[in-house]
Write a protein that holds these residues in place. Structure first.
Motif, PDB file in Angstrom:
ATOM      1  N   ARG A  73       0.828  -1.209   0.000  1.00 52.63           N
ATOM      2  CA  ARG A  73       0.000   0.000   0.000  1.00 52.63           C
ATOM      3  C   ARG A  73       0.864   1.262   0.000  1.00 52.63           C
ATOM      4  O   ARG A  73       0.521   2.253   0.633  1.00 52.63           O
ATOM      5  CB  ARG A  73      -0.923   0.022   1.246  1.00 52.63           C
ATOM      6  CG  ARG A  73      -1.871  -1.158   1.365  1.00 52.63           C
ATOM      7  CD  ARG A  73      -3.038  -1.061   0.397  1.00 52.63           C
ATOM      8  NE  ARG A  73      -4.073  -2.076   0.677  1.00 52.63           N
ATOM      9  CZ  ARG A  73      -5.179  -2.242  -0.046  1.00 52.63           C
ATOM     10  NH1 ARG A  73      -5.378  -1.455  -1.107  1.00 52.63           N
ATOM     11  NH2 ARG A  73      -6.073  -3.165   0.233  1.00 52.63           N
ATOM     12  N   TYR A  75       3.920   1.651   1.243  1.00 49.88           N
ATOM     13  CA  TYR A  75       4.952   1.749   2.295  1.00 49.88           C
ATOM     14  C   TYR A  75       6.080   0.753   1.997  1.00 49.88           C
ATOM     15  O   TYR A  75       5.811  -0.442   1.796  1.00 49.88           O
ATOM     16  CB  TYR A  75       4.356   1.442   3.670  1.00 49.88           C
ATOM     17  CG  TYR A  75       3.338   2.473   4.144  1.00 49.88           C
ATOM     18  CD1 TYR A  75       1.980   2.224   4.042  1.00 49.88           C
ATOM     19  CD2 TYR A  75       3.747   3.697   4.664  1.00 49.88           C
ATOM     20  CE1 TYR A  75       1.043   3.156   4.460  1.00 49.88           C
ATOM     21  CE2 TYR A  75       2.817   4.647   5.086  1.00 49.88           C
ATOM     22  CZ  TYR A  75       1.465   4.370   4.981  1.00 49.88           C
ATOM     23  OH  TYR A  75       0.530   5.303   5.391  1.00 49.88           O
ATOM     24  N   LEU A  80       8.147  -1.105   7.141  1.00 51.42           N
ATOM     25  CA  LEU A  80       7.107  -1.898   7.814  1.00 51.42           C
ATOM     26  C   LEU A  80       7.749  -2.990   8.670  1.00 51.42           C
ATOM     27  O   LEU A  80       7.349  -3.232   9.811  1.00 51.42           O
ATOM     28  CB  LEU A  80       6.172  -2.509   6.767  1.00 51.42           C
ATOM     29  CG  LEU A  80       5.367  -1.516   5.917  1.00 51.42           C
ATOM     30  CD1 LEU A  80       4.619  -2.241   4.812  1.00 51.42           C
ATOM     31  CD2 LEU A  80       4.380  -0.717   6.779  1.00 51.42           C
ATOM     32  N   CYS A  84       6.623  -2.100  12.380  1.00 46.19           N
ATOM     33  CA  CYS A  84       5.236  -2.556  12.592  1.00 46.19           C
ATOM     34  C   CYS A  84       5.190  -3.936  13.227  1.00 46.19           C
ATOM     35  O   CYS A  84       6.175  -4.662  13.266  1.00 46.19           O
ATOM     36  CB  CYS A  84       4.521  -2.633  11.246  1.00 46.19           C
ATOM     37  SG  CYS A  84       4.091  -1.041  10.566  1.00 46.19           S
ATOM     38  N   GLU A  88      -0.595  -5.171  12.445  1.00 46.44           N
ATOM     39  CA  GLU A  88      -0.665  -3.807  11.893  1.00 46.44           C
ATOM     40  C   GLU A  88      -0.591  -3.867  10.364  1.00 46.44           C
ATOM     41  O   GLU A  88      -1.355  -3.228   9.654  1.00 46.44           O
ATOM     42  CB  GLU A  88       0.544  -3.030  12.427  1.00 46.44           C
ATOM     43  CG  GLU A  88       0.327  -1.628  12.852  1.00 46.44           C
ATOM     44  CD  GLU A  88       1.596  -1.068  13.524  1.00 46.44           C
ATOM     45  OE1 GLU A  88       2.355  -1.825  14.168  1.00 46.44           O
ATOM     46  OE2 GLU A  88       1.801   0.144  13.385  1.00 46.44           O
ATOM     47  N   VAL A  89       0.321  -4.725   9.873  1.00 46.21           N
ATOM     48  CA  VAL A  89       0.509  -4.862   8.414  1.00 46.21           C
ATOM     49  C   VAL A  89      -0.687  -5.583   7.794  1.00 46.21           C
ATOM     50  O   VAL A  89      -1.150  -5.219   6.715  1.00 46.21           O
ATOM     51  CB  VAL A  89       1.826  -5.600   8.124  1.00 46.21           C
ATOM     52  CG1 VAL A  89       1.930  -6.027   6.676  1.00 46.21           C
ATOM     53  CG2 VAL A  89       3.012  -4.706   8.509  1.00 46.21           C
ATOM     54  N   TYR A  91      -3.718  -5.381   8.805  1.00 44.35           N
ATOM     55  CA  TYR A  91      -4.747  -4.316   8.749  1.00 44.35           C
ATOM     56  C   TYR A  91      -4.507  -3.422   7.529  1.00 44.35           C
ATOM     57  O   TYR A  91      -5.422  -3.122   6.754  1.00 44.35           O
ATOM     58  CB  TYR A  91      -4.695  -3.497  10.032  1.00 44.35           C
ATOM     59  CG  TYR A  91      -5.784  -2.452  10.164  1.00 44.35           C
ATOM     60  CD1 TYR A  91      -5.697  -1.215   9.524  1.00 44.35           C
ATOM     61  CD2 TYR A  91      -6.915  -2.699  10.936  1.00 44.35           C
ATOM     62  CE1 TYR A  91      -6.698  -0.273   9.634  1.00 44.35           C
ATOM     63  CE2 TYR A  91      -7.924  -1.749  11.071  1.00 44.35           C
ATOM     64  CZ  TYR A  91      -7.796  -0.532  10.407  1.00 44.35           C
ATOM     65  OH  TYR A  91      -8.806   0.410  10.524  1.00 44.35           O
ATOM     66  N   LEU A  92      -3.225  -3.039   7.341  1.00 42.56           N
ATOM     67  CA  LEU A  92      -2.864  -2.168   6.199  1.00 42.56           C
ATOM     68  C   LEU A  92      -3.247  -2.837   4.875  1.00 42.56           C
ATOM     69  O   LEU A  92      -3.849  -2.216   3.997  1.00 42.56           O
ATOM     70  CB  LEU A  92      -1.361  -1.895   6.238  1.00 42.56           C
ATOM     71  CG  LEU A  92      -0.745  -1.204   5.032  1.00 42.56           C
ATOM     72  CD1 LEU A  92      -1.248   0.231   4.897  1.00 42.56           C
ATOM     73  CD2 LEU A  92       0.798  -1.221   5.099  1.00 42.56           C
ATOM     74  N   GLU A  97      -4.958   1.379   4.837  1.00 46.59           N
ATOM     75  CA  GLU A  97      -4.293   2.404   5.651  1.00 46.59           C
ATOM     76  C   GLU A  97      -3.685   1.762   6.904  1.00 46.59           C
ATOM     77  O   GLU A  97      -4.243   0.763   7.416  1.00 46.59           O
ATOM     78  CB  GLU A  97      -5.304   3.477   6.099  1.00 46.59           C
ATOM     79  CG  GLU A  97      -5.937   4.265   4.956  1.00 46.59           C
ATOM     80  CD  GLU A  97      -4.921   5.091   4.163  1.00 46.59           C
ATOM     81  OE1 GLU A  97      -5.182   5.374   2.982  1.00 46.59           O
ATOM     82  OE2 GLU A  97      -3.838   5.411   4.719  1.00 46.59           O
ATOM     83  N   LEU A  98      -2.624   2.346   7.417  1.00 42.11           N
ATOM     84  CA  LEU A  98      -2.086   1.874   8.698  1.00 42.11           C
ATOM     85  C   LEU A  98      -3.096   2.237   9.780  1.00 42.11           C
ATOM     86  O   LEU A  98      -3.694   3.312   9.739  1.00 42.11           O
ATOM     87  CB  LEU A  98      -0.736   2.555   8.983  1.00 42.11           C
ATOM     88  CG  LEU A  98       0.461   2.021   8.183  1.00 42.11           C
ATOM     89  CD1 LEU A  98       1.645   2.977   8.291  1.00 42.11           C
ATOM     90  CD2 LEU A  98       0.846   0.627   8.664  1.00 42.11           C
ATOM     91  N   LEU A 104      -5.967  -0.325  15.929  1.00 43.21           N
ATOM     92  CA  LEU A 104      -5.110  -1.511  16.083  1.00 43.21           C
ATOM     93  C   LEU A 104      -5.505  -2.300  17.326  1.00 43.21           C
ATOM     94  O   LEU A 104      -5.589  -3.526  17.297  1.00 43.21           O
ATOM     95  CB  LEU A 104      -3.639  -1.102  16.162  1.00 43.21           C
ATOM     96  CG  LEU A 104      -2.627  -2.256  16.274  1.00 43.21           C
ATOM     97  CD1 LEU A 104      -2.774  -3.258  15.145  1.00 43.21           C
ATOM     98  CD2 LEU A 104      -1.197  -1.721  16.342  1.00 43.21           C
TER      99      LEU A 104
END
Ligand code: SDX
Length: 437
Positions: A73, A75, A80, A84, A88-89, A91-92, A97-98, A104
């Motif tokens: 995405r 990044y 990452l 991260c 978190e990743v 979710y991204l 989006e983070l 989170l």
């Protein structure tokens, strides 16, 4: 001013066609107008293994193979992996989006509360033979989840889809841990929702009689980093399987099982297990030159080397190599690392590999770390599959939301016989004798 178009002259008919070029591609369907006459089907593209075919538009993972770039995405993977957690990743990848801290926390809590497996699934896994390959157990059990959650068939309801996505991300480690414990003859350990995603996985793998499992923080971080590096990788073989099976509107469990089956192949996710087998076969650093000579003579491949897209060093392999050093400070150095480093050194200097742009890929060093952590080689592809569930589901969801997508159904070039008259059973000469006459 130059037009973004392609002008084609069909020398069979002297007809000229002008096709639009968009995003560096022409639409294959624009070729169908190129015909030799009204009965002609029109031109197709022929592209075995999709070497040069874009099957979709995507905003999930970007790879620049020549420059060794990988971004989720937008990044860079390096940022990452360093800053991260895997959740978190994940979710991204899924939401684009983070997450904020509150998002989170909610996401991690959702996942933590779906790690428990239905007893029917635990009983299903008890039925495997003691020596069943964990990937066979994972693929079958992910598919079996479809029988427990029939509501997953309603793939058009975004809320229902998200519920199944959370279940799959949450239950993948639980299934993997039972597969590992089954192979050891150990009873399964239930999830501990007070632990983080990766620590909980380690607890389900390795907790024995202690009241609460405490993960080594260096190993937990290393495994979480490896999960981040394996989370997605654009339109690879298993993502293509996910999109193809998903395009039939199959439920996400059966679809994910199909993707995991593709990952099991030794040319794809099974390569990390094959790398260890290769290093075992080489046996010692001094045997590396002879092994490389054998590969250059066309006898086998350097497993963990080469890539369809990367024609430079796989950026994930670089990070994994750094992670190895941190793991070995805790576990002690894996002797196979010296063989792998010598193999890399020789291969990167050898014209055979340079000419073919063959570099270490994500699988070259990961297996050495997993073995140092105590995993058996048969578990390595399972460790690849766990984080890739998030990537597969992101690709699946993007496909379902893409108005241009429909059921995947490629064409073919016919190479078989023209129409033949049917021969009744008593009139059929065997193919051999008819060839003799
Ligand atoms: C993964 O797609 C992805 O993104 C996958 C992945 C992901 O995250 O999803 O990155 C994960 O699958 C990594 C790849 C793991 N597989 C391996 O390490 C297995 C070994 N690698 C090869 O099988 C191969 O490199 C592939 C399958 C990875 C890529 O194959 P390609 O793009 O089809 O390339 P090719 O087979 O056409 O090879 C081109 C030439 C050939 O030689 P010539 O016929 O031109 O003489 O390179 C040679 C091949 O023989 N070659 C190798 C080699 N890989 C290719 N020679 C020796 N050792 C190798 N590893």
């Amino acid at each position: 001013m130059a037009q973004d178009t392609l002008t084609i002259i069909d020398n069979r008919t002297q007809q000229t066609y002008t096709l639009p070029i968009e995003n560096g591609a022409i639409r294959a369907m624009d070729l169908r107008q190129i015909k030799t006459g009204p009965d002609d089907f029109g031109l197709m593209t022929y592209d075995p293994a999709f070497m040069n075919t874009a099957s979709c538009r995507s905003s999930i993972t970007f790879i620049d193979g020549e420059r060794g770039i990988l971004r989720y995405r937008g990044y860079p993977i390096e940022a990452l992996a360093a800053q991260c957690t895997f959740l978190e990743v994940a979710y991204l990848l899924l939401f684009g989006e983070l997450p904020t801290e509150a998002e989170l926390t909610r996401w991690a809590s959702e996942i933590a509360h779906h790690t428990v497996l239905h007893t029917a699934i635990e009983k299903f896994m008890e039925g495997f033979r003691y020596n069943a390959h964990p990937m066979g157990m994972l693929v079958s059990t992910v598919a079996a989840l479809s029988s427990v959650y029939p509501e997953a068939n309603d793939i058009h309801d975004p809320e229902n889809r998200l519920h199944q996505i959370v279940r799959l991300i949450a239950k993948a480690p639980s299934i993997a841990a039972i597969a590992y414990r089954h192979s050891k003859g150990f009873p399964c350990v239930h999830p501990d929702s007070e632990l983080g995603y990766t620590e909980n996985f380690m607890s389900m793998l390795w907790k024995m009689a202690e009241p609460k499992y405490v993960a080594n923080p260096v190993l937990a971080r290393a495994l979480d980093t490896l999960f981040i590096l394996h989370a997605d990788h654009e339109q690879n073989c298993s993502a293509n399987a996910m999109r193809s099976v998903g395009s039939a509107h199959t439920d996400p469990y059966l679809t994910t099982a199909a993707a995991a089956a593709a990952l099991a192949g030794p040319l794809h996710g099974g390569a990390n297990e094959a790398v260890l087998q290769m290093l075992d076969e080489i046996g010692a650093k001094q045997n590396v030159p002879a092994y490389v000579k054998k590969v250059k003579a066309g006898h086998g491949k350097l497993m963990g080397f080469g890539h369809r897209v990367y024609k430079n060093y796989d950026p994930r392999a670089k990070i994994i190599k750094q992670t190895a050093e941190q793991v070995f400070e805790v576990t002690g150095r894996n002797a196979k690392l010296d063989i792998a480093l010598e193999l890399e050194r020789i291969a990167l200097e050898d014209d055979y590999f340079i000419k073919r742009k063959l570099y270490p890929n994500v699988d070259f060093y990961s297996g050495i770390i997993y073995q140092a952590m105590g995993f058996t080689p048969k578990m390595f592809t399972v460790l690849f599959a766990i984080p890739r569930v998030a990537g597969w589901l992101a690709q699946w969801q993007e496909m379902l939301n893409d108005p241009e997508q429909k059921i995947a159904r490629p064409r073919q070039i016919w190479t078989g016989p023209e129409v033949r008259e049917f021969a009744p059973l008593n009139k059929r000469a065997s193919a051999a004798s008819s060839r003799e006459t």
